[in-house]
Design a protein around this motif. Structure first.
Motif, short mmCIF file in Angstrom:
data_model
loop_
_atom_site.label_atom_id
_atom_site.label_comp_id
_atom_site.label_asym_id
_atom_site.label_seq_id
_atom_site.Cartn_x
_atom_site.Cartn_y
_atom_site.Cartn_z
N PHE A 279 0.88 -1.18 0.00
CA PHE A 279 0.00 0.00 0.00
C PHE A 279 0.91 1.22 0.00
O PHE A 279 1.52 1.54 1.03
CB PHE A 279 -0.89 0.04 1.24
N VAL A 280 1.05 1.87 -1.11
CA VAL A 280 1.93 3.05 -1.20
C VAL A 280 1.09 4.31 -1.08
O VAL A 280 0.38 4.69 -2.00
CB VAL A 280 2.73 3.06 -2.51
N ASP A 281 1.13 4.93 0.10
CA ASP A 281 0.35 6.14 0.37
C ASP A 281 -1.12 5.90 0.06
O ASP A 281 -1.81 6.77 -0.50
CB ASP A 281 0.88 7.33 -0.45
N VAL A 282 -1.62 4.73 0.44
CA VAL A 282 -2.98 4.33 0.09
C VAL A 282 -3.79 3.89 1.32
O VAL A 282 -4.98 4.18 1.42
CB VAL A 282 -2.96 3.17 -0.94
N TYR A 283 -3.14 3.21 2.25
CA TYR A 283 -3.89 2.59 3.35
C TYR A 283 -4.81 3.58 4.06
O TYR A 283 -5.94 3.26 4.40
CB TYR A 283 -2.94 1.94 4.36
N HIS A 284 -4.33 4.80 4.29
CA HIS A 284 -5.10 5.80 5.03
C HIS A 284 -6.40 6.20 4.32
O HIS A 284 -7.28 6.82 4.92
CB HIS A 284 -4.25 7.06 5.27
N GLU A 285 -6.52 5.84 3.03
CA GLU A 285 -7.71 6.18 2.25
C GLU A 285 -8.74 5.06 2.20
O GLU A 285 -9.83 5.26 1.67
CB GLU A 285 -7.32 6.53 0.81
N LEU A 286 -8.42 3.89 2.73
CA LEU A 286 -9.34 2.75 2.64
C LEU A 286 -10.63 3.06 3.39
O LEU A 286 -10.62 3.35 4.59
CB LEU A 286 -8.70 1.50 3.22
N GLU A 287 -11.74 2.97 2.71
CA GLU A 287 -13.03 3.26 3.34
C GLU A 287 -13.42 2.20 4.35
O GLU A 287 -14.07 2.48 5.36
CB GLU A 287 -14.11 3.38 2.26
N PHE A 288 -13.01 0.96 4.10
CA PHE A 288 -13.30 -0.16 4.99
C PHE A 288 -11.99 -0.90 5.30
O PHE A 288 -11.76 -2.01 4.81
CB PHE A 288 -14.31 -1.12 4.35
#
Length: 243
Positions: free
Chosen positions: A160-169
């Motif tokens: 997860f490259v600068d992505v995990y914080h955006e996961l809705e669930f």
């Protein structure tokens, strides 16, 4: 004037509906999520004390592909330190333009890279770019907000490259991803350092090590590497806890 009144009424109804939805969810003791008034760059949904940020749309592709990215982030160093072999199967979750996917592909010449994204425009671009570059081991996958839609027991490393914080669930995503990981499979979070106020990124698009550990550990993973070599990001490797 009549159209204006109708539009205002629509907004009121929509906001009341969202408020009721948020209130009902916040009162659901079984839900891992809480709800609050959304911050400037957040969605008002809170997981384990962290407000989830808005997702960056595929319209931001040019920012992902900016010429200065290597100098700012040290992408080559991050890729050099990936725990992979030529046979590895990698999942790039939230692949976007494939900036990482296409750079990893030559390193897993006997394996493959699943480039996963929830946006149709990204998946179409990834397919088109694979053909343009003649890269056959990058496979675009349409994920969902709760699952990467990957085969079970197939992945050596999910990034997860600068992505995990955006996961809705995030909880559902981690649990579904857990099924797709091999027994010794790993998860890598590359996130802008939330502990460092000098990192010029919006607060909700950064994470602290403490928060990342809290969330991943709650979903059956343990931190096995905390790389300290990137300029402005964490390099956090997790693997499944022994059951």
């Amino acid at each position: 004037m009549r159209q204006n009144r109708f539009f205002i009424l629509f907004l009121l109804v929509a906001s009341m509906s969202f408020a009721c939805h948020a209130q009902s969810n916040s009162n659901d003791s079984k839900s891992p999520y809480k709800y609050k008034t959304a911050s400037w760059d957040g969605i008002g949904k809170v997981y384990m004390g962290r407000e989830i940020s808005h997702i960056m749309g595929f319209a931001g592709k040019d920012w992902l592909e900016r010429d200065s990215r290597e100098a700012e982030e040290g992408v080559s160093l991050a890729i050099k330190n990936l725990p992979i072999t030529p046979n590895s199967v990698v999942a790039d979750i939230g692949a976007g333009s494939g900036y990482y996917s296409f750079r990893i592909a030559p390193l897993v010449s006997e394996g493959k890279v699943y480039a996963v994204d929830v946006q149709d425009a990204a998946v179409e671009y990834l397919n088109r770019r694979s053909q343009e570059l003649g890269i056959e081991n990058v496979i675009a996958v349409k994920g969902s907000s709760t699952s990467p839609n990957l085969p079970e027991n197939a992945i050596d490393l999910a990034i997860f490259v600068d992505v995990y914080h955006e996961l809705e669930f995030p909880e559902e995503m981690l649990q579904n991803l857990r099924k797709s990981l091999k027994s010794d499979g790993k998860i890598l979070l590359i996130e802008y350092r939330g502990e460092d106020p000098s990192v010029p990124i919006k607060p909700l698009h950064k994470m602290t090590v403490r928060q990342a550990k809290k969330e991943l550990e709650a979903n059956g993973f343990e931190l096995v590497e905390n790389g300290q070599f990137l300029k402005i990001q964490h390099f956090l490797v997790f693997q499944k806890k022994e059951e």
